[in-house]
Design a protein around this motif. Sequence first.
Motif, PDB file in Angstrom:
ATOM      1  N   ALA A   2       0.854  -1.187   0.000  1.00 29.51           N
ATOM      2  CA  ALA A   2       0.000   0.000   0.000  1.00 29.51           C
ATOM      3  C   ALA A   2       0.887   1.234   0.000  1.00 29.51           C
ATOM      4  N   THR A   3       0.430   2.263  -0.709  1.00 31.54           N
ATOM      5  CA  THR A   3       1.185   3.525  -0.718  1.00 31.54           C
ATOM      6  C   THR A   3       0.396   4.650  -0.062  1.00 31.54           C
ATOM      7  N   THR A   4      -0.835   4.379   0.362  1.00 32.05           N
ATOM      8  CA  THR A   4      -1.625   5.373   1.111  1.00 32.05           C
ATOM      9  C   THR A   4      -2.284   4.663   2.297  1.00 32.05           C
ATOM     10  N   PRO A   5      -2.620   5.412   3.355  1.00 29.54           N
ATOM     11  CA  PRO A   5      -3.304   4.807   4.504  1.00 29.54           C
ATOM     12  C   PRO A   5      -4.633   4.154   4.099  1.00 29.54           C
ATOM     13  N   ALA A   6      -5.354   4.757   3.152  1.00 29.42           N
ATOM     14  CA  ALA A   6      -6.634   4.176   2.722  1.00 29.42           C
ATOM     15  C   ALA A   6      -6.423   2.816   2.077  1.00 29.42           C
ATOM     16  N   GLN A   7      -5.380   2.722   1.259  1.00 28.94           N
ATOM     17  CA  GLN A   7      -5.057   1.424   0.648  1.00 28.94           C
ATOM     18  C   GLN A   7      -4.701   0.400   1.725  1.00 28.94           C
ATOM     19  N   ALA A   8      -4.012   0.861   2.755  1.00 29.25           N
ATOM     20  CA  ALA A   8      -3.612  -0.038   3.846  1.00 29.25           C
ATOM     21  C   ALA A   8      -4.851  -0.575   4.541  1.00 29.25           C
ATOM     22  N   ARG A   9      -5.826   0.301   4.751  1.00 33.99           N
ATOM     23  CA  ARG A   9      -7.066  -0.110   5.406  1.00 33.99           C
ATOM     24  C   ARG A   9      -7.795  -1.169   4.566  1.00 33.99           C
ATOM     25  N   ALA A  10      -7.892  -0.882   3.260  1.00 35.65           N
ATOM     26  CA  ALA A  10      -8.580  -1.812   2.367  1.00 35.65           C
ATOM     27  C   ALA A  10      -7.877  -3.163   2.345  1.00 35.65           C
ATOM     28  N   ALA A  11      -6.529  -3.127   2.341  1.00 38.16           N
ATOM     29  CA  ALA A  11      -5.761  -4.372   2.325  1.00 38.16           C
ATOM     30  C   ALA A  11      -6.018  -5.167   3.603  1.00 38.16           C
ATOM     31  N   ALA A  12      -5.989  -4.480   4.740  1.00 37.71           N
ATOM     32  CA  ALA A  12      -6.210  -5.147   6.029  1.00 37.71           C
ATOM     33  C   ALA A  12      -7.606  -5.741   6.070  1.00 37.71           C
ATOM     34  N   ASP A  13      -8.548  -5.045   5.460  1.00 37.42           N
ATOM     35  CA  ASP A  13      -9.928  -5.508   5.413  1.00 37.42           C
ATOM     36  C   ASP A  13     -10.014  -6.822   4.624  1.00 37.42           C
ATOM     37  N   ARG A  14      -9.315  -6.845   3.480  1.00 41.58           N
ATOM     38  CA  ARG A  14      -9.330  -8.052   2.645  1.00 41.58           C
ATOM     39  C   ARG A  14      -8.629  -9.224   3.344  1.00 41.58           C
ATOM     40  N   ILE A  15      -7.517  -8.914   4.028  1.00 45.34           N
ATOM     41  CA  ILE A  15      -6.750  -9.979   4.696  1.00 45.34           C
ATOM     42  C   ILE A  15      -7.563 -10.540   5.870  1.00 45.34           C
ATOM     43  N   GLY A  16      -8.207  -9.630   6.629  1.00 47.56           N
ATOM     44  CA  GLY A  16      -9.008 -10.043   7.771  1.00 47.56           C
ATOM     45  C   GLY A  16      -8.153 -10.364   8.980  1.00 47.56           C
ATOM     46  N   GLY A  17      -8.605 -10.001  10.166  1.00 53.48           N
ATOM     47  CA  GLY A  17      -7.860 -10.293  11.391  1.00 53.48           C
ATOM     48  C   GLY A  17      -6.708  -9.328  11.589  1.00 53.48           C
ATOM     49  N   PRO A  18      -5.909  -9.548  12.626  1.00 49.97           N
ATOM     50  CA  PRO A  18      -4.797  -8.635  12.908  1.00 49.97           C
ATOM     51  C   PRO A  18      -3.721  -8.701  11.813  1.00 49.97           C
ATOM     52  N   VAL A  19      -3.105  -7.545  11.532  1.00 47.49           N
ATOM     53  CA  VAL A  19      -2.076  -7.478  10.480  1.00 47.49           C
ATOM     54  C   VAL A  19      -0.820  -6.784  11.013  1.00 47.49           C
ATOM     55  N   VAL A  20       0.273  -6.932  10.257  1.00 46.99           N
ATOM     56  CA  VAL A  20       1.489  -6.165  10.522  1.00 46.99           C
ATOM     57  C   VAL A  20       1.641  -5.150   9.400  1.00 46.99           C
ATOM     58  N   VAL A  21       1.979  -3.918   9.764  1.00 45.48           N
ATOM     59  CA  VAL A  21       2.250  -2.871   8.766  1.00 45.48           C
ATOM     60  C   VAL A  21       3.762  -2.689   8.747  1.00 45.48           C
ATOM     61  N   LYS A  22       4.386  -2.968   7.576  1.00 43.99           N
ATOM     62  CA  LYS A  22       5.857  -2.973   7.517  1.00 43.99           C
ATOM     63  C   LYS A  22       6.376  -2.006   6.460  1.00 43.99           C
ATOM     64  N   ALA A  23       7.220  -1.094   6.884  1.00 48.93           N
ATOM     65  CA  ALA A  23       7.863  -0.162   5.947  1.00 48.93           C
ATOM     66  C   ALA A  23       8.683  -0.951   4.937  1.00 48.93           C
TER      67      ALA A  23
END
Lengths: 292, 381
Positions: B25-46
């Motif tokens: 993801a290159t934007t916070p909104a994309q990160a949210r959508a990705a986490a939504d698709r993955i489901g459950g807790p996620v790691v956000v990694k630079a």
Amino acid sequence: MSILVDRETRLLVQGITGREGEFHSRAMAEYGTQVVAGVTPGKGGQTALDGRVPVFDTVDEAVRGTGANASCIFVPAPAAADAILEAADAGIGLVFCITEGIPALDMLRVYWVLRQAGVRLIGPNCPGATSPGQAKVGIIPGSIHREGAVGLVSRSGTLTYEVVQAMSDAGLGQTTCVGIGGDPIVGTSFIDVLDMFNQDPETEAIVMIGEIGGDEEERAAAFCAREVRKPMAAFIAGRTAPPGRRMGHAGAIISAGGGTAESKRAALQAAGVSIADSPSQIPSLLRAAGVR
Amino acid sequence: MKLQEYRSKEILASHGVPVSVGEVATTPAQARAAADRIGGPVVVKAQVLVGGRGKAGGVKLAADPAEAEARAAEILGMTIKDVTVRTVLIAPAAEIAHEYYLGIVLDRASRAVAVIASAEGGVEIEETARTNPDAVLRLPLHPLLGLLEHNVRRVAFFLGLSPDLRGQFGSILRGLAEAFASSDADLAEINPLVVTAGGELLALDAKIVLDDSGLYRHPDLEAMRDANEEEPSEIAAREAGINFIKLDGSIGCMVNGAGLAMATMDLVKLAGGEPANFLDIGGGAKADRVAAAFRIILDDPNVRAILVNIFGGITRGDEVARGIVEARATLQRQVPMVVRIVGTNAAEAAQILEAANLITAASLDEAAARAVAAARGEAPA
């Protein structure tokens, strides 16, 4: 005497009809090297160097036709590893590979195949070797040399020329100058060449030019401490190089905790080698060590 | 050339290694959508190529998509060791039972490809090798046959893997070895390779470093180069066929040959100055490449003087000198230039340079000293 190349060397040039191959073959022949054959696939039957040198399609034909006993390779990187193997297959015992940019995994296989076949490979990514007054193989300018009693081994190209020029200007000639190449995997190590110089009765002193990366210089230092009783001087390039960056040569990279210029200088110094801060100091260090 | 984590994972996955892939993801909104698709807790990694991103706060857990968006907003734009984070990887968070290290490296000392393994994963392997060398296995492979089955068994037993994990481990190590060889890598590592709470092996993080000399046969991998993490001047240099590395000093260096370029930098330092760059212009020193090199050097506003050191050897010195004078005339910004040319026709070269008001030097030591003086605004000695 000398090591590796001399008046008896009968040289074959792989890639003799290319721009670099043609130019340097001419310079080698002018220096006095016996350039007896060239190989360029598809150009067999032609001649090179104004009709003086026959060109063959394969190394095998060239060896059988001319009795060549050494090869110098100028072919482009994608074909160079195969060219080395072709020379070894044809029974050539000494191969110089000038080509830069051969993938390391290709060289790894070539290294072990040649070792098992008992073939000596110098390089790749090396300038070659010169025995002043006898022969030169590769791209080292012949004009900088002077006949004498100092052996020189180096991982670099133009830096070698710098040191050789300084020595010749100071009246210190050379038995042989060898560039072993700047890649991570090279056929011949510092130790191999130091051993040859150590056993060569006419080589009275040895100069070593190293650079950052790997631990070849440290291993060479251990060998010097154990075996070499001839005066030695060294210069190590890259004291100001930042860690983790590839400084031009694929092999010149300081990796985690190793390969620094300081560790190499310290190891060589502890082995009794005089260390120069500048290439220009090499002649005076040799004189101070008693070299005439 | 280093590949980003998500690229390295894609390559490993294509060789059958179970990886925690996730989405970039290159934007916070994309990160949210990705986490939504993955489901459950996620790691956000630079996604940066420099080490130590975890310590710098570039890796964060998020319980749900809203938190993933917030963490991504913190990490995107953050600076880690001079690199601005422009991409994050959103990956499923794993429950970890144990962490291993597994790597394959080109080991120049033994002239072999070697497997490196340790049951103490999750930390830098160099650190483990220093503090607890017995915890690290270094196993050179056969140079012609590569990874053999007894090698795989030896690594698995060294790591103390339970019998039910050994089969899966074998396919991971074979996949890693395939990925290494087929991409002409210098290094391919999984750190950590974890055993999940569910009892499966999974590659949580991966790094592949490619051999630059092998890139010509991998255009697909060359396309993965991340221009965001390179100095613009280094990109320009690569395109001009010049070896260039930017440094912090004030004396620009232009040299032919890598070893001589390093020695020239060393002598600048010895003369009391600091080199602004490493620059190897390659063979021949042709006029167009000299001009490109000058532009790249002068692009750095810190540069106060340029030291040109060309050991011509076979190249004619007067031709190089003419090339330098012509190239200099095209430059926007002028700084004092000290030029040393050795080789055929060096005397003619010096005449050409002096006529063009360039400072010359016969030896490298002298050239370095003059460049340092010129950078300080002193007249040449």
